[in-house]
Design a protein around this motif. Structure first.
Motif, PDB file in Angstrom:
ATOM      1  N   GLU A  78      26.002 -24.397  -5.169  1.00  0.00           N
ATOM      2  CA  GLU A  78      25.048 -25.418  -5.596  1.00  0.00           C
ATOM      3  C   GLU A  78      24.076 -24.853  -6.625  1.00  0.00           C
ATOM      4  OE1 GLU A  78      25.591 -28.370  -4.898  1.00  0.00           O
ATOM      5  OE2 GLU A  78      26.890 -28.216  -3.134  1.00  0.00           O
ATOM      6  N   PHE A  79      23.658 -23.602  -6.439  1.00  0.00           N
ATOM      7  CA  PHE A  79      22.735 -22.975  -7.394  1.00  0.00           C
ATOM      8  C   PHE A  79      23.404 -22.845  -8.759  1.00  0.00           C
ATOM      9  CE2 PHE A  79      20.779 -19.455  -9.628  1.00  0.00           C
ATOM     10  CZ  PHE A  79      19.424 -19.694  -9.449  1.00  0.00           C
ATOM     11  N   GLU A  80      24.630 -22.334  -8.779  1.00  0.00           N
ATOM     12  CA  GLU A  80      25.339 -22.140 -10.040  1.00  0.00           C
ATOM     13  C   GLU A  80      25.694 -23.481 -10.683  1.00  0.00           C
ATOM     14  OE1 GLU A  80      28.452 -19.225 -10.164  1.00  0.00           O
ATOM     15  OE2 GLU A  80      27.537 -18.024  -8.566  1.00  0.00           O
ATOM     16  N   PHE A  81      26.029 -24.472  -9.880  1.00  0.00           N
ATOM     17  CA  PHE A  81      26.343 -25.812 -10.385  1.00  0.00           C
ATOM     18  C   PHE A  81      25.154 -26.375 -11.154  1.00  0.00           C
ATOM     19  CE2 PHE A  81      26.333 -30.471  -9.695  1.00  0.00           C
ATOM     20  CZ  PHE A  81      27.537 -30.808 -10.297  1.00  0.00           C
ATOM     21  N   SER A 136      28.007 -26.262   6.384  1.00  0.00           N
ATOM     22  CA  SER A 136      26.827 -26.481   5.567  1.00  0.00           C
ATOM     23  C   SER A 136      27.196 -26.305   4.103  1.00  0.00           C
ATOM     24  CB  SER A 136      25.721 -25.489   5.952  1.00  0.00           C
ATOM     25  OG  SER A 136      26.172 -24.152   5.775  1.00  0.00           O
ATOM     26  N   CYS A 137      26.270 -26.679   3.236  1.00  0.00           N
ATOM     27  CA  CYS A 137      26.510 -26.555   1.805  1.00  0.00           C
ATOM     28  C   CYS A 137      26.654 -25.094   1.415  1.00  0.00           C
ATOM     29  CB  CYS A 137      25.357 -27.186   1.029  1.00  0.00           C
ATOM     30  SG  CYS A 137      25.212 -28.964   1.227  1.00  0.00           S
ATOM     31  N   ASP A 138      27.452 -24.868   0.392  1.00  0.00           N
ATOM     32  CA  ASP A 138      27.588 -23.543  -0.199  1.00  0.00           C
ATOM     33  C   ASP A 138      26.419 -23.371  -1.169  1.00  0.00           C
ATOM     34  OD1 ASP A 138      28.194 -21.339  -1.789  1.00  0.00           O
ATOM     35  OD2 ASP A 138      30.347 -21.719  -1.724  1.00  0.00           O
ATOM     36  N   GLU A 139      25.371 -22.682  -0.742  1.00  0.00           N
ATOM     37  CA  GLU A 139      24.151 -22.590  -1.527  1.00  0.00           C
ATOM     38  C   GLU A 139      24.379 -21.892  -2.862  1.00  0.00           C
ATOM     39  OE1 GLU A 139      20.961 -20.914   0.683  1.00  0.00           O
ATOM     40  OE2 GLU A 139      20.999 -22.485   2.215  1.00  0.00           O
ATOM     41  N   GLN A 140      25.234 -20.881  -2.879  1.00  0.00           N
ATOM     42  CA  GLN A 140      25.499 -20.181  -4.135  1.00  0.00           C
ATOM     43  C   GLN A 140      26.188 -21.114  -5.128  1.00  0.00           C
ATOM     44  OE1 GLN A 140      24.422 -17.177  -4.911  1.00  0.00           O
ATOM     45  NE2 GLN A 140      25.360 -17.090  -6.940  1.00  0.00           N
ATOM     46  N   ILE A 181      14.593 -19.374 -12.409  1.00  0.00           N
ATOM     47  CA  ILE A 181      14.548 -18.091 -13.115  1.00  0.00           C
ATOM     48  C   ILE A 181      14.376 -16.940 -12.128  1.00  0.00           C
ATOM     49  CG2 ILE A 181      13.587 -19.200 -15.163  1.00  0.00           C
ATOM     50  CD1 ILE A 181      10.955 -17.696 -14.612  1.00  0.00           C
ATOM     51  N   TRP A 182      13.866 -17.242 -10.940  1.00  0.00           N
ATOM     52  CA  TRP A 182      13.684 -16.211  -9.909  1.00  0.00           C
ATOM     53  C   TRP A 182      14.826 -16.190  -8.905  1.00  0.00           C
ATOM     54  CZ3 TRP A 182      10.328 -13.150 -11.815  1.00  0.00           C
ATOM     55  CH2 TRP A 182       9.263 -13.642 -12.569  1.00  0.00           C
ATOM     56  N   GLY A 183      15.770 -17.127  -9.054  1.00  0.00           N
ATOM     57  CA  GLY A 183      16.947 -17.093  -8.195  1.00  0.00           C
ATOM     58  C   GLY A 183      16.963 -18.103  -7.077  1.00  0.00           C
ATOM     59  N   PHE A 184      16.049 -19.054  -7.072  1.00  0.00           N
ATOM     60  CA  PHE A 184      16.089 -20.084  -6.026  1.00  0.00           C
ATOM     61  C   PHE A 184      15.659 -21.416  -6.607  1.00  0.00           C
ATOM     62  CE2 PHE A 184      11.759 -18.449  -5.800  1.00  0.00           C
ATOM     63  CZ  PHE A 184      10.982 -19.571  -5.589  1.00  0.00           C
TER      64      PHE A 184
END
Length: 231
Positions: free
Chosen positions: A206-209, A200-204, A147-150
């Motif tokens: 992975e977060f949206e996934f 490296s992993c695409d953090e954005q 909920i805070w973005g991470f």
């Protein structure tokens, strides 16, 4: 002189002090934020600052409040899922603009009015979408820090697959990994296109996934009328 220019002498209030603290953290990192440094930036004596900010913890809490005010509030309409998605991704965008914020958020023990209002707003999007209070309670737990973005990352900070530049050393490492950690090696190769260490992993992504998986699961539970055994 600090990397942030000393602000013109203006009457200090809480809003100006918190805004200046955020700018200082953006420019120099959170370790640079102290009551003394902030007073110097505002060109006031520290005691003048204490009339508006009780101390370091109050300062950090207030800085998070400033960031929450940056969040975009979407129009919920009839699509609770899209509204929640936009709300959380807005929180993530704010976090990415202020990289120091994650560490501060993880250490907060006091929930300010702004923090509680944000949580209440997010919970209200689910309840407004027809979710029971019971399901919404579990949904908020499942979302956690998202909920805070991470979100906690399984491989964050790990150097287990650090690939040496020497080709012979690379071959030895691959052999060791294939024998010892074959499944970790398999997903590392899949994530890097077959060349570990090449990216490296695409953090954005992975977060949206993960966020979309959760939202889809919440929608299915809501449609099924699910509630916890304790309800």
């Amino acid at each position: 002189m600090r990397t942030s220019e000393t602000l013109n002498r203006l009457p200090v209030n809480r809003e100006r002090a918190l805004s200046a603290a955020v700018k200082l953290a953006d420019a120099e990192g959170i370790d640079a934020v102290s009551m003394r440094n902030l007073a110097a930036l505002l060109d006031v004596v520290p005691m003048a600052l204490y009339r508006h900010v009780a101390g370091k913890e109050d300062l950090l809490n207030g800085m998070i409040d400033v960031l929450i005010a940056e969040h975009r509030i979407p129009d919920v309409g009839d699509d609770w899922q899209q509204a929640v998605r936009e709300r959380i991704l807005s929180a993530r965008a704010t976090l990415l603009r202020h990289p120091w914020a994650r560490g501060v958020l993880e250490t907060r023990s006091t929930r300010t009015h702004a923090v509680l209002s944000y949580m209440d707003s997010l919970a209200g999007m689910f309840i407004g979408g027809g979710f029971s209070a019971n399901l919404t309670h579990h949904v908020m737990h499942a979302l956690g820090h998202r909920i805070w973005g991470f979100s906690p990352e399984a491989f964050e900070g790990s150097d287990a697959l650090a690939v040496p530049a020497d080709s012979d050393a690379q071959a030895r490492l691959m052999e060791h990994l294939s024998q010892t950690y074959p499944h970790i090696l398999a997903i590392a190769l899949a994530a890097s296109g077959g060349a570990p260490g090449s990216g490296s992993c695409d953090e954005q992504f992975e977060f949206e996934f993960a966020l979309d998986l959760l939202l889809d699961a919440f929608a299915r539970l809501h449609a099924a009328g699910w509630s916890s055994p304790q309800a």
